[in-house]
Design a protein around this motif. Structure first.
Motif, PDB file in Angstrom:
ATOM      1  N   ASP A 165      -5.228  64.997  23.749  1.00 25.37           N
ATOM      2  CA  ASP A 165      -4.793  65.346  25.097  1.00 25.37           C
ATOM      3  C   ASP A 165      -5.525  64.446  26.078  1.00 25.37           C
ATOM      4  O   ASP A 165      -6.545  63.839  25.728  1.00 25.37           O
ATOM      5  N   PRO A 166      -5.021  64.340  27.313  1.00 25.56           N
ATOM      6  CA  PRO A 166      -5.768  63.577  28.312  1.00 25.56           C
ATOM      7  C   PRO A 166      -7.177  64.148  28.494  1.00 25.56           C
ATOM      8  O   PRO A 166      -7.367  65.358  28.513  1.00 25.56           O
ATOM      9  N   GLY A 167      -8.141  63.287  28.591  1.00 24.68           N
ATOM     10  CA  GLY A 167      -9.533  63.706  28.719  1.00 24.68           C
ATOM     11  C   GLY A 167     -10.448  62.595  28.257  1.00 24.68           C
ATOM     12  O   GLY A 167     -10.171  61.417  28.476  1.00 24.68           O
ATOM     13  N   SER A 168     -11.513  62.968  27.598  1.00 25.35           N
ATOM     14  CA  SER A 168     -12.432  61.949  27.085  1.00 25.35           C
ATOM     15  C   SER A 168     -13.205  62.514  25.911  1.00 25.35           C
ATOM     16  O   SER A 168     -13.262  63.726  25.712  1.00 25.35           O
ATOM     17  N   GLY A 169     -13.782  61.621  25.133  1.00 21.51           N
ATOM     18  CA  GLY A 169     -14.664  62.043  24.051  1.00 21.51           C
ATOM     19  C   GLY A 169     -14.113  61.904  22.660  1.00 21.51           C
ATOM     20  O   GLY A 169     -14.874  61.949  21.687  1.00 21.51           O
ATOM     21  N   GLU A 184     -12.414  57.071  26.319  1.00 18.96           N
ATOM     22  CA  GLU A 184     -12.658  57.757  27.595  1.00 18.96           C
ATOM     23  C   GLU A 184     -11.372  58.283  28.229  1.00 18.96           C
ATOM     24  O   GLU A 184     -11.405  58.852  29.321  1.00 18.96           O
ATOM     25  N   THR A 185     -10.241  58.108  27.573  1.00 19.49           N
ATOM     26  CA  THR A 185      -8.965  58.580  28.130  1.00 19.49           C
ATOM     27  C   THR A 185      -8.361  59.726  27.326  1.00 19.49           C
ATOM     28  O   THR A 185      -7.344  60.280  27.725  1.00 19.49           O
ATOM     29  N   ARG A 186      -8.999  60.078  26.205  1.00 15.60           N
ATOM     30  CA  ARG A 186      -8.418  61.110  25.339  1.00 15.60           C
ATOM     31  C   ARG A 186      -9.493  62.075  24.848  1.00 15.60           C
ATOM     32  O   ARG A 186     -10.627  61.687  24.612  1.00 15.60           O
ATOM     33  N   LYS A 187      -9.090  63.326  24.676  1.00 15.64           N
ATOM     34  CA  LYS A 187      -9.930  64.311  24.009  1.00 15.64           C
ATOM     35  C   LYS A 187      -9.175  64.843  22.798  1.00 15.64           C
ATOM     36  O   LYS A 187      -7.947  64.770  22.730  1.00 15.64           O
ATOM     37  N   VAL A 188      -9.911  65.371  21.843  1.00 17.96           N
ATOM     38  CA  VAL A 188      -9.311  65.846  20.598  1.00 17.96           C
ATOM     39  C   VAL A 188      -8.533  67.129  20.857  1.00 17.96           C
ATOM     40  O   VAL A 188      -9.015  68.036  21.538  1.00 17.96           O
TER      41      VAL A 188
END
Length: 557
Positions: A165-169, A184-188
């Motif tokens: 999903d959009p996010g970071s990490g 830095e543009t995606r999270k799990v």
């Protein structure tokens, strides 16, 4: 276009002389006279334990059950996604590929996979690992990626659902080279089923000496923009424990009993399990999943015991909703479909009311926005905004723009006359998603609103979710789905097969995915969509006019 260096090793039953016999190291099959070995794939690890037992004990019965239309569609969509990703991945420069023939027998595909691993291929597509008759494992990976630094392979799966999903990490890698790095543009997006599948593939590679010591795996999700990299070491203990449990269940070494969970809705064994649970008046019929486990731990095994509960929630109860569970148990015993929370039933009404229902096809887009306008007690004819160009299509922008401008134009004209306005949907998550998604995908095209304009509307006072209103006003023993609640208000769908899964099949025929467009199926979709918007209208009118007289108070049960 880049020229790709590809080496094909295609093993098929038509070319047995090409099979690298020296690489075959199959585990021995069972000897004559023994029962067939029990093998499970990773799907069993996130499946109902009782279903795992029944599937293993009665394989012929499972095989005779016709595949659900929705399952067929998801399988076909997943196949198309995998093929698209294969073509995209093989555009990578300078890699030596092995493509295992999907039409070959499984034993030959496993031999081809091991031969490719031994040969040090950079990428292996369509990998099948040898069956492990002793451990009970079976598995296949869309892709094996060679670890150029340490040796061995990373399993990579291609799935038709979102993995980020959009996010970071998140740790991701590009498609053309295995280069994991923090993104830095995606999270799990948590997908335990993917992690367990990768863990099982890793264990199978490990046994053959072909697993990378890095203990990593990858998942390419819907959209296919990157590889989400999973640290399998973090999940391996949980995987091993879960696998040990499920293989013991499948082999009949651990006993299981039915208990209602979300999976039951699509399980071929549900009718039999439901009959058994109903006879036992099992508590999971009114408090399913983990809540039933908590109740049993507190000594509450039956609906009767839950209905008689007096006091605070059990210590291990998660979140709110215990009081509702007690009411649901009492409603089940009384045979009532709903229970009022309050003396008075309230729902937002307006001078001008518009009911809205959207139809989408998988993640490809929203092809139909159906509307029904009512003013002064008079309802206009059903008005659809539709594209019949097969999704994905740019014509979706045209139909969405027409819908949006008609809806907001009606809103503005109504307010200009000093009247009140409300637009209604049932369970707004899907409509909100496609409103925002359409504004994003078609930004700048004629008539398309900005994301900010859409957000202002859906967060404002004129967008009303009747699903939310039902939850606020009633306790719902049978669930809050529109097809569960609207019949209580007296509404029934004209098409007995109407439903989300069926509509997917109708849509494929309507636009001609598999042949010539079927105009009868287009009309069927219009009828289905119109009935959904009319059901929402009937439901809110019933809530205003008759619900108080027809539905008992929860406190009186």
């Amino acid at each position: 276009m880049r020229r790709t260096i590809i080496s094909f090793i295609v093993i098929s039953s038509q070319d047995p002389q090409d099979q690298p016999q020296a690489a075959v190291a199959e585990l021995p099959p069972p000897t004559q006279g023994q029962s067939p070995p029990v093998l499970i794939d990773p799907r069993a690890l996130t499946s109902c334990r009782h279903r795992v037992h029944l599937d293993a004990a009665h394989p012929a019965a499972v095989a005779s059950v016709p595949e659900d239309v929705g399952v067929q569609q998801r399988r076909e969509a997943a196949r198309a996604h995998r093929e698209a990703m294969r073509q995209r991945l093989m555009d990578a420069d300078g890699l030596r590929w092995v493509v295992v023939d999907p039409a070959a027998p499984a034993r030959e595909r496993a031999a081809a996979t091991l031969a490719a691993c031994a040969d040090g291929a950079d990428r292996i597509w369509g990998a099948v690992l040898p069956l492990e008759f002793d451990t009970g494992r079976r598995g296949r990976a869309e892709l094996l990626v060679r670890d150029a630094e340490r040796g061995g392979y990373f399993p990579v799966i291609v799935v038709n659902h979102k993995v980020t999903d959009p996010g970071s990490g998140a740790v991701t890698s590009g498609l053309d080279a295995w280069e994991p790095a923090v993104d830095e543009t995606r999270k799990v997006r948590a997908q335990l089923r993917d992690q367990f599948r990768l863990a099982q593939l890793y264990r199978m590679l490990e046994r053959r000496g072909h697993a990378s010591p890095a203990m990593l795996g990858g998942a390419i999700g819907y959209g296919g923009e990157c590889i989400l990299v999973h640290d399998l070491a973090a999940v391996m203990d949980q995987y091993d424990e879960r696998f040990a449990d499920r293989i013991a269940v499948a082999r009949g070494e651990l006993a299981t009993v039915p208990s209602q969970i979300g999976e039951c809705r699509s399980c071929p064994w549900w009718d039999a399990c439901k009959a058994e649970l109903t006879q036992a008046r099992d508590v999971s019929l009114v408090a399913s999943g983990s809540r039933a486990d908590v109740l049993r731990a507190a000594g509450v095994d039956t609906i009767d015991a839950l209905a008689a509960w007096d006091g605070p929630a059990p210590e291990d109860w998660q979140g709110n909703g215990f009081a509702d569970s007690v009411v649901i148990a009492r409603a089940w015993l009384a045979g009532v479909p709903l229970a009022r929370r309050h003396e008075t039933v309230t729902v937002q009404r307006a001078d001008v009311e518009v009911d809205v229902d959207m139809e989408s096809y998988q993640e490809h887009g929203a092809y139909l926005w159906g509307t029904l306008l009512t003013e002064g007690g008079v309802t206009e004819p059903y008005r659809p905004f539709v594209t019949w160009d097969p999704l994905p299509t740019r014509d979706e922008a045209r139909s969405f723009a027409e819908f949006w401008n008609w809806l907001t134009g009606t809103l503005e004209a109504t307010l200009a006359q000093g009247k009140t306005f409300a637009a209604y949907c049932y369970s707004r998550a899907a409509e909100d998603k496609w409103l925002l998604d359409s504004a994003t995908r078609f930004a700048g095209m004629p008539g398309i609103p900005t994301v900010k304009q859409v957000r202002t509307f859906i967060d404002g006072p004129h967008w009303v979710d009747i699903y939310q209103a039902v939850g606020e006003q009633f306790v719902c023993p049978n669930g809050k789905g529109l097809k569960k609640i609207a019949p209580v208000a007296g509404f029934n769908w004209r098409d007995a097969e109407a439903g989300g899964e069926a509509s997917m099949s109708w849509y494929r025929e309507a636009v001609g995915y598999d042949g010539q467009p079927n105009l009868d199926q287009r009309e069927r979709l219009f009828v289905y969509n119109e009935d959904d918007v009319r059901a929402t209208k009937v439901l809110r009118e019933w809530m205003t006019e008759r619900a108080e007289a027809e539905i008992p108070l929860a406190s009186e049960l």
